[in-house]
Design a protein around this motif. Structure first.
Motif, PDB file in Angstrom:
ATOM      1  N   UNK A  72       0.720  -1.066   0.046  1.00  0.00           N
ATOM      2  CA  UNK A  72       0.143  -0.056  -0.153  1.00  0.00           C
ATOM      3  C   UNK A  72       0.957   1.257  -0.022  1.00  0.00           C
ATOM      4  N   UNK A  73       2.059   1.206  -0.476  1.00  0.00           N
ATOM      5  CA  UNK A  73       3.081   2.238  -0.691  1.00  0.00           C
ATOM      6  C   UNK A  73       3.620   2.854   0.355  1.00  0.00           C
ATOM      7  N   UNK A 121     -10.209   0.561  13.788  1.00  0.00           N
ATOM      8  CA  UNK A 121     -10.562  -1.095  14.356  1.00  0.00           C
ATOM      9  C   UNK A 121     -11.494  -1.668  13.582  1.00  0.00           C
ATOM     10  N   UNK A 122     -12.170  -1.052  12.543  1.00  0.00           N
ATOM     11  CA  UNK A 122     -12.937  -1.814  11.649  1.00  0.00           C
ATOM     12  C   UNK A 122     -12.466  -1.972  10.269  1.00  0.00           C
ATOM     13  N   UNK A 123     -11.472  -1.572   9.956  1.00  0.00           N
ATOM     14  CA  UNK A 123     -11.010  -1.602   8.748  1.00  0.00           C
ATOM     15  C   UNK A 123      -9.921  -2.488   8.023  1.00  0.00           C
ATOM     16  N   UNK A 124      -9.870  -3.038   7.000  1.00  0.00           N
ATOM     17  CA  UNK A 124      -8.862  -3.756   6.511  1.00  0.00           C
ATOM     18  C   UNK A 124      -7.639  -3.150   5.670  1.00  0.00           C
ATOM     19  N   UNK A 125      -8.033  -1.897   5.610  1.00  0.00           N
ATOM     20  CA  UNK A 125      -7.310  -1.079   4.240  1.00  0.00           C
ATOM     21  C   UNK A 125      -5.963  -0.727   5.046  1.00  0.00           C
ATOM     22  N   UNK A 126      -5.016  -0.827   4.501  1.00  0.00           N
ATOM     23  CA  UNK A 126      -3.656  -0.591   4.968  1.00  0.00           C
ATOM     24  C   UNK A 126      -3.519   0.986   5.173  1.00  0.00           C
ATOM     25  N   UNK A 127      -4.259   1.686   4.344  1.00  0.00           N
ATOM     26  CA  UNK A 127      -3.872   3.240   4.469  1.00  0.00           C
ATOM     27  C   UNK A 127      -4.447   3.627   5.715  1.00  0.00           C
ATOM     28  N   UNK A 128      -5.385   3.079   6.121  1.00  0.00           N
ATOM     29  CA  UNK A 128      -6.294   3.321   7.463  1.00  0.00           C
ATOM     30  C   UNK A 128      -5.348   2.708   8.751  1.00  0.00           C
ATOM     31  N   UNK A 129      -5.005   1.457   8.618  1.00  0.00           N
ATOM     32  CA  UNK A 129      -4.232   0.633   9.668  1.00  0.00           C
ATOM     33  C   UNK A 129      -2.749   0.793   9.643  1.00  0.00           C
ATOM     34  N   UNK A 130      -2.386   1.109   8.363  1.00  0.00           N
ATOM     35  CA  UNK A 130      -0.730   1.282   8.415  1.00  0.00           C
ATOM     36  C   UNK A 130      -0.090   2.103   9.162  1.00  0.00           C
ATOM     37  N   UNK A 173       1.255   8.846   3.806  1.00  0.00           N
ATOM     38  CA  UNK A 173       2.273   7.605   3.304  1.00  0.00           C
ATOM     39  C   UNK A 173       3.788   7.984   3.623  1.00  0.00           C
ATOM     40  N   UNK A 174       4.146   9.570   3.117  1.00  0.00           N
ATOM     41  CA  UNK A 174       5.334  10.169   3.455  1.00  0.00           C
ATOM     42  C   UNK A 174       5.840  10.467   4.873  1.00  0.00           C
ATOM     43  N   UNK A 175       4.596  10.851   5.681  1.00  0.00           N
ATOM     44  CA  UNK A 175       4.772  11.629   6.991  1.00  0.00           C
ATOM     45  C   UNK A 175       4.819  10.350   8.123  1.00  0.00           C
TER      46      UNK A 175
END
Length: 403
Positions: free
Chosen positions: A54-55, A116-125, A388-390
């Motif tokens: 997820x970059x 806590x309810x998402x599988x999206x790496x942008x959210x949990x990354x 993603x950068x920060x």
């Protein structure tokens, strides 16, 4: 507001729905209600693979990670007792004592898109990144998102602060059951909406809001710190993407009216056929649903009275905006501060960071602005790329400070 633009999901390596029983909750803030084991990434290589897909830069990864959903007692935006949820990520290592990073997520409108309810790496990354570097990572869903009841009071810094602080307390109790302890040091970070959350939490900890935790440093990323004088004026210019200007304006007016009663009827601020928009901001509609119901521009959305209300706020609306904007103006941080941003941000315009830097400097605070560069990997938008950068940049800084 990535979920208004993309619904791509990155699956986790291992998932579990095991629910761990916890001591019965009382009305006390921060008291655990339940813990749900979510995913296990057994090695740092597994975390690497998830983040890189997820970059995110996995360069700070050192350990595997286990994640959990905590439900805990807190208070809502009106001060009434409620429950909220949040993500806790712990490194898989032999360390007993862990420093903590609290990370505030960016704008979401659908309950299922919270950490806590998402599988999206942008959210949990972010939580995975901090935990794999050796921190205990906590990421509040905020009131009204995740599995919390009611609608979400968007950009309400007091309730975001309370939800963050109470999750820290709940996490402290939970980690003891895992054979670990949280130290006093809390490193606060957050992206977009969560940037204000991070500053609000640091302010509360510095003021002594909790007898144990103390703010060690704060690193907000691409925040909207000055709604009244930077963000709202930019909504009416080409600086902000026109569809997102329509989306943020709708969310702002609906959420602030629910909490502060800032206009008499929806028809006072919204043109037909958009007077029913409030019903879509209940936490149960996806970003795609909301985006599909919005006009392409802010001019198509607002009545003349709605535009005037935004550009020349008075009364309760002006007071509410001043409260949101106070994260940079009404306190003097005594911990290290860095303000991360990406040039040309088309959502949280750079004037927000400039204004925050200036306000803190006026109080004698050295809060350098850190140019992250530009990453448009997410739908071509600079704003999402700045997270993603920060996050890796903040992780490295926190690791240096904690040596």
């Amino acid at each position: 507001m990535r979920k208004l633009l993309s619904l791509g999901i990155a699956g986790a390596l291992i998932a579990s729905s095991l629910v761990v029983a916890v001591t019965p909750a009382t009305a006390a803030s921060g008291r655990l209600v339940s813990v749900t084991a979510l995913r296990t990434y057994p090695t740092w290589g597994d975390v690497d693979a998830a983040l890189a897909a997820d970059k995110f830069d996995p360069g700070t990864d050192r350990f595997g990670v286990r994640t959990y959903r905590l439900v805990y007692r807190t208070t809502d935006a009106t001060g009434k007792p409620t429950t909220a949820s949040g993500l806790v990520a712990l490194p898989i290592n032999g360390w007993r004592w862990l420093r903590t990073v609290s990370f505030g997520h960016g704008t979401e409108i659908f309950k299922g898109d919270a950490p806590s309810t998402s599988d999206d790496i942008f959210v949990i990354g972010p939580a995975l990144t901090f935990a794999s570097a050796g921190f205990a990572a906590v990421a509040p869903d905020y009131v009204g998102l995740g599995v919390g009841p009611g609608p979400h009071p968007w950009m309400d810094v007091p309730s975001e602060t309370t939800a963050s602080l109470d999750l820290l307390r709940a996490a402290r109790d939970f980690t003891r059951t895992q054979g670990k302890q949280l130290t006093r040091d809390v490193y606060a970070s957050g992206f977009s909406q969560g940037a204000s959350t991070a500053l609000g939490l640091a302010r509360a900890l510095q003021s002594g809001a909790d007898p144990w935790f103390r703010a060690a440093a704060v690193a907000p990323i691409s925040g909207a710190y000055d709604f009244r004088r930077a963000e709202i004026p930019a909504l009416f210019t080409s600086e902000v993407h026109p569809v997102l200007a329509s989306a943020y304006t709708s969310y702002l007016l609906v959420a602030f009216d629910r909490l502060h009663d800032i206009y008499p009827t929806p028809g006072y601020v919204f043109r037909k056929p958009y007077v029913g928009l409030a019903g879509l901001f209940d936490g149960n509609h996806t970003g795609e649903e909301v985006l599909g119901a919005l006009p392409a521009t802010i001019d198509d959305l607002l009545t003349p009275q709605g535009k005037a209300l935004l550009l020349h706020p008075t009364g309760r609306f002006a007071e509410a905006l001043a409260e949101a904007d106070s994260v940079c103006t009404n306190w003097t941080p005594r911990m290290p501060v860095r303000l991360y941003y990406s040039p040309g941000d088309e959502q949280a315009v750079n004037a927000n960071t400039d204004h925050c830097h200036t306000a803190l400097a006026a109080r004698g605070v050295r809060a350098p602005t850190v140019d992250l560069g530009v990453n448009t990997a997410y739908n071509g938008f600079v704003h999402e790329g700045s997270e993603v950068l920060g996050v890796p940049a903040a992780t490295r800084w926190f690791a240096e400070l904690s040596k």
